[in-house]
Write a protein that holds these residues in place. Sequence first.
Motif: not given
Length: 231
Positions: A20-33
Motif C-alpha cells: 500500500d505504501d507504493i500503490v497509493g502514492p503511485a496511483a495518485n501520481d498516475l492520476l496527475s499524469e
Amino acid sequence: MQTQAGDDLIERIRTHPADDDIVGPAANDLLSELYAGYPVENLGKLLHSDNEVLVGTGAWLLSELVELAAPMMDEVPALLASPLRAVRYNATAVVLENADERHGPIIAQVMNLSRDPESAVRWKVLEFLTEASIEQLQAGVSCLPPGQMKELAEWLILEDGEEPDLPGIVIRLEAGDPVTRLFAAAAAASLSDEQDTSLLEHAARVEEEEIRSFAQARLSELREDGADPGD
C-alpha cells in the motif's frame, strides 16, 4: 504528455500490488499524469489484470477522471459485473459521468445493480438514479426487459415531469420492496429543495441503510445551502 512517467507508474503499481505504501502514492501520481494527458487507454494494463488490487486501482482512477474516462466506456460492463464491491461502485460513477444515448445497455446494467447485495453499491446506484439526466434514464429503460425494473425506471422518468405524483412517492417509500423504495428515494431526492424537504425526510426513515444515509446526506446539504450566511 509524459508517457514515460505514466508507464513507469503503472509498472510500479503492477510490480508491487501488495504494498500500500507504493500503490497509493503511485496511483495518485498516475492520476496527475492522466490529467496532464497520459493516455487513459493505458489503464487497460491494470483493468485486465488477474490481480484484484490492480483492477480496483484502475477502476478508482477511472472514477476520478470524470469525463476523461469516456474512451474507456467499453471496459465498464465488465467492471459493473466485477465480484469486487469497490469496482462496481466506482464503475457506476464512471457511467454517471460519461454515458449517453449510445450506452443504454450499460445504464440498464447500473439500474439492475439496485438489487446488488452490497449496500454501498446500492447507495451509488441511488446517487446515479438521482443525478442521471432524463436522456440517460431513457436510454437505460429502452434496454431493460419487461418487468419491475423497467416499470420503476419508467415511473422515475415520469416523476421529472410537470406533475409528479408526490403521494405516490410517499406510498412507495413506506410500502413495497427495497428496490421500489430505492427508486422512490431517487424521486424524492430529485424533487426536494431548500423550501420543501418532506419527501427526503420520509426517505430518511426507511428501513434500508443506504437509503437512510443518502437521504440524510442530501438533507444536510439542502439545509446548509438554505442557511443564512449571517447566522
